[in-house]
Design a protein around this motif. Sequence first.
Motif, PDB file in Angstrom:
ATOM      1  N   ARG A 107      15.438  54.877  40.880  1.00 24.56           N
ATOM      2  CA  ARG A 107      15.977  54.324  42.123  1.00 24.56           C
ATOM      3  C   ARG A 107      17.490  54.469  42.217  1.00 24.56           C
ATOM      4  NH1 ARG A 107      12.112  51.477  44.953  1.00 24.56           N
ATOM      5  NH2 ARG A 107      10.253  51.022  43.734  1.00 24.56           N
ATOM      6  N   GLU A 122      14.728  46.187  37.191  1.00 19.42           N
ATOM      7  CA  GLU A 122      14.729  45.130  38.209  1.00 19.42           C
ATOM      8  C   GLU A 122      15.289  43.874  37.554  1.00 19.42           C
ATOM      9  OE1 GLU A 122      13.804  45.345  41.491  1.00 19.42           O
ATOM     10  OE2 GLU A 122      13.660  47.486  41.112  1.00 19.42           O
ATOM     11  N   ARG A 177      28.235  52.568  63.467  1.00 23.70           N
ATOM     12  CA  ARG A 177      27.466  53.457  64.313  1.00 23.70           C
ATOM     13  C   ARG A 177      26.167  52.835  64.843  1.00 23.70           C
ATOM     14  NH1 ARG A 177      24.101  57.722  63.123  1.00 23.70           N
ATOM     15  NH2 ARG A 177      24.290  57.248  60.923  1.00 23.70           N
ATOM     16  N   GLU A 178      25.389  52.266  63.916  1.00 19.67           N
ATOM     17  CA  GLU A 178      24.080  51.763  64.331  1.00 19.67           C
ATOM     18  C   GLU A 178      24.096  50.267  64.613  1.00 19.67           C
ATOM     19  OE1 GLU A 178      21.276  52.761  61.326  1.00 19.67           O
ATOM     20  OE2 GLU A 178      21.434  54.908  61.649  1.00 19.67           O
ATOM     21  N   HIS A 180      24.527  46.704  66.383  1.00 17.20           N
ATOM     22  CA  HIS A 180      24.446  46.040  67.669  1.00 17.20           C
ATOM     23  C   HIS A 180      24.996  44.638  67.489  1.00 17.20           C
ATOM     24  CE1 HIS A 180      21.815  48.768  70.073  1.00 17.20           C
ATOM     25  NE2 HIS A 180      21.670  49.280  68.871  1.00 17.20           N
ATOM     26  N   SER A 182      24.073  42.074  68.921  1.00 18.68           N
ATOM     27  CA  SER A 182      22.949  41.140  68.854  1.00 18.68           C
ATOM     28  C   SER A 182      22.415  41.049  67.427  1.00 18.68           C
ATOM     29  CB  SER A 182      21.839  41.575  69.810  1.00 18.68           C
ATOM     30  OG  SER A 182      21.441  42.903  69.514  1.00 18.68           O
ATOM     31  N   ALA A 183      22.381  42.200  66.752  1.00 17.20           N
ATOM     32  CA  ALA A 183      21.878  42.216  65.369  1.00 17.20           C
ATOM     33  C   ALA A 183      22.847  41.484  64.449  1.00 17.20           C
ATOM     34  CB  ALA A 183      21.675  43.654  64.899  1.00 17.20           C
TER      35      ALA A 183
ATOM     36  N   PRO B 161      10.641  45.712  46.815  1.00 12.00           N
ATOM     37  CA  PRO B 161      11.208  46.740  47.707  1.00 12.00           C
ATOM     38  C   PRO B 161      10.141  47.642  48.329  1.00 12.00           C
ATOM     39  CG  PRO B 161      11.822  47.145  45.397  1.00 12.00           C
ATOM     40  CD  PRO B 161      11.224  45.768  45.475  1.00 12.00           C
ATOM     41  N   GLU B 164       8.878  45.828  51.277  1.00 14.19           N
ATOM     42  CA  GLU B 164       9.971  45.728  52.250  1.00 14.19           C
ATOM     43  C   GLU B 164      10.096  47.025  53.046  1.00 14.19           C
ATOM     44  OE1 GLU B 164      13.837  44.773  50.540  1.00 14.19           O
ATOM     45  OE2 GLU B 164      14.666  45.312  52.508  1.00 14.19           O
ATOM     46  N   TYR B 171       8.292  47.515  61.396  1.00 12.16           N
ATOM     47  CA  TYR B 171       9.090  46.717  62.313  1.00 12.16           C
ATOM     48  C   TYR B 171       9.828  47.605  63.316  1.00 12.16           C
ATOM     49  CZ  TYR B 171      12.931  43.578  63.715  1.00 12.16           C
ATOM     50  OH  TYR B 171      13.847  42.837  64.427  1.00 12.16           O
ATOM     51  N   ARG B 177      14.459  47.572  71.494  1.00 12.73           N
ATOM     52  CA  ARG B 177      15.801  47.281  71.990  1.00 12.73           C
ATOM     53  C   ARG B 177      16.915  47.719  71.023  1.00 12.73           C
ATOM     54  NH1 ARG B 177      18.805  42.603  72.170  1.00 12.73           N
ATOM     55  NH2 ARG B 177      17.187  41.542  70.991  1.00 12.73           N
ATOM     56  N   GLU B 178      16.790  47.299  69.774  1.00 11.20           N
ATOM     57  CA  GLU B 178      17.884  47.566  68.827  1.00 11.20           C
ATOM     58  C   GLU B 178      17.617  48.811  67.982  1.00 11.20           C
ATOM     59  OE1 GLU B 178      18.401  44.139  66.418  1.00 11.20           O
ATOM     60  OE2 GLU B 178      19.073  42.878  68.067  1.00 11.20           O
ATOM     61  N   HIS B 180      17.387  52.588  66.723  1.00 12.36           N
ATOM     62  CA  HIS B 180      18.039  53.892  66.827  1.00 12.36           C
ATOM     63  C   HIS B 180      17.124  54.907  66.162  1.00 12.36           C
ATOM     64  CE1 HIS B 180      22.220  52.855  68.099  1.00 12.36           C
ATOM     65  NE2 HIS B 180      21.740  51.663  67.798  1.00 12.36           N
ATOM     66  N   SER B 182      17.949  57.392  64.559  1.00 12.33           N
ATOM     67  CA  SER B 182      18.491  57.705  63.231  1.00 12.33           C
ATOM     68  C   SER B 182      18.011  56.679  62.208  1.00 12.33           C
ATOM     69  CB  SER B 182      20.018  57.741  63.272  1.00 12.33           C
ATOM     70  OG  SER B 182      20.506  56.501  63.769  1.00 12.33           O
ATOM     71  N   ALA B 183      17.964  55.414  62.627  1.00 11.97           N
ATOM     72  CA  ALA B 183      17.515  54.358  61.713  1.00 11.97           C
ATOM     73  C   ALA B 183      16.032  54.512  61.410  1.00 11.97           C
ATOM     74  CB  ALA B 183      17.786  52.988  62.319  1.00 11.97           C
ATOM     75  N   ARG B 186      15.572  57.415  59.026  1.00 12.27           N
ATOM     76  CA  ARG B 186      16.016  57.064  57.673  1.00 12.27           C
ATOM     77  C   ARG B 186      14.970  56.185  56.985  1.00 12.27           C
ATOM     78  NH1 ARG B 186      20.570  54.494  58.828  1.00 12.27           N
ATOM     79  NH2 ARG B 186      19.544  52.475  58.561  1.00 12.27           N
ATOM     80  N   GLU B 194       9.606  56.335  48.591  1.00 12.40           N
ATOM     81  CA  GLU B 194       8.973  55.223  47.881  1.00 12.40           C
ATOM     82  C   GLU B 194       7.548  55.578  47.458  1.00 12.40           C
ATOM     83  OE1 GLU B 194      10.720  52.412  47.248  1.00 12.40           O
ATOM     84  OE2 GLU B 194       9.075  51.415  46.219  1.00 12.40           O
TER      85      GLU B 194
END
Lengths: 278, 278
Positions: A107, A122, A177-178, A180, A182-183, B161, B164, B171, B177-178, B180, B182-183, B186, B194
Amino acid sequence: MAKSMYLLWGSGSPPCWRVMITLEEKKLQGYKQKLLSFEKEEHKSKEVLDINPRGQSMYLLWGSGSSPCWRVMITLEEKKLQGYKQKLLSFEKEEHKSKEVLDINPRGQLPTFKHGDNIINESVGACLYLENQFKSQGNKLIPDSPAEQALMYQRMMEGLPFLEKIGKTGYLLRLLRERHDSALKRNKDNLVTEFQLWESYLENVSAGCYLAGGFSLADVVVFPSVACAFSYGYVTKLERYPKLAKYYSLLKDRPSIKATWPPKWFQIEQRSESLKDI
Amino acid sequence: MAKSMYLLWGSGSPPCWRVMITLEEKKLQGYKQKLLSFEKEEHKSKEVLDINPRGQSMYLLWGSGSSPCWRVMITLEEKKLQGYKQKLLSFEKEEHKSKEVLDINPRGQLPTFKHGDNIINESVGACLYLENQFKSQGNKLIPDSPAEQALMYQRMMEGLPFLEKIGKTGYLLRLLRERHDSALKRNKDNLVTEFQLWESYLENVSAGCYLAGGFSLADVVVFPSVACAFSYGYVTKLERYPKLAKYYSLLKDRPSIKATWPPKWFQIEQRSESLKDI
């Protein structure tokens, strides 16, 4: 049979004496033996370490300011496993993605930890492993009573979302860049809720007590995040979190914690403007 | 002294017999006693449960399809703690934010778990607690050998992880709304990495073996995420992950897992289009 036995012992050591009494009782006289001197550190000699590696066969790769790394270091101190091999790597120079780390930890994260051939990177896993492997050495970090044990496991595991929320807010503050607004607002609100939660947990703890009664793995896992929050100035309005502040004071001078305080944090001076409202 | 003792026992039970032999040896004859019948389930009678609550004093609030809930349920099965009180709540109806949950779990999350007065809501904490409290009951879930134990703690904690990353991608797919692109990309890349990592871990495991040798808490924590990935269609290109597919097959019919399979997943039919490339 006794001829094939070899005992390295130190004078005045009850564990050595126990073995010797048993050998006598079992009529195993005539075993090979060697008296070593603790004063001359002969118990750390190559001859001993080759047969009994203990803390000396451990290798920790760590980064300064990382709460997960700090957890493992506190545990090693508490379990009297000082003297392990270690290397401080730089996150800035991306040394946690170096070949040396990746060979042990695919990792590419710190801590990266080995005990002999056993790899446990971990941090919580490493703490649990060390406590279980060295139960009777140093301080006991998992309480016996079911009630304290339940609380200990609960708080220890809650230490993970705690650190995650600190990390997420910090990440969003650095990210442009990413990001917001709100976030960012939601994450800051989450962090406030998280601090309030820990404040309420500490309200139910008796004076002088730690998260789950005596000092335990719960504190090992959670304290670095509390210290992180204080050191980076995430908690600016101390009057909002008097119990957390008290907990911080109670633990910051504990020998295991003092001995392993992240060198980086001594330098932190400036506080982030955007965090004033937490 | 013996007069104040009260023993409820079952014929043919070695643990009962052990106590009775000791009482004889210590010359404590004359204690009050009652022979109960296992066949008539008298060991589950109110008289017994009032003194010895075991699994019966447990209360689990859970949600279908939640990997953390499933971990606790598998552990309860493995430790032969069936018969605990439980309640299935609906995430859709926000029942995990109901007063009943919040009173026990201020985070308003499932699982929410009580054993007597002990509260352990964090799933990994609950699994560790149950294994430690019921060490000699049911299957042993933490291996003794240092090498297996190290691997067990490492994989168990890596289960967090793993889940997650599954959760994050899921999610983002639902979020608009939020989000991207790119996100999202990624996160999907991270999830592929993983899966590849777990595939490589399983490549180094002997045939018929689990994540850390024998079945252990590592499997309890990780398997629900693997099953989640398969059930929700996150893994569509099975040929890319033959070892993961084999691991899934090896475990899906294990009694503890079959008995607790999330009811929700039986209904899943459609696969998300956006996940085809994982």
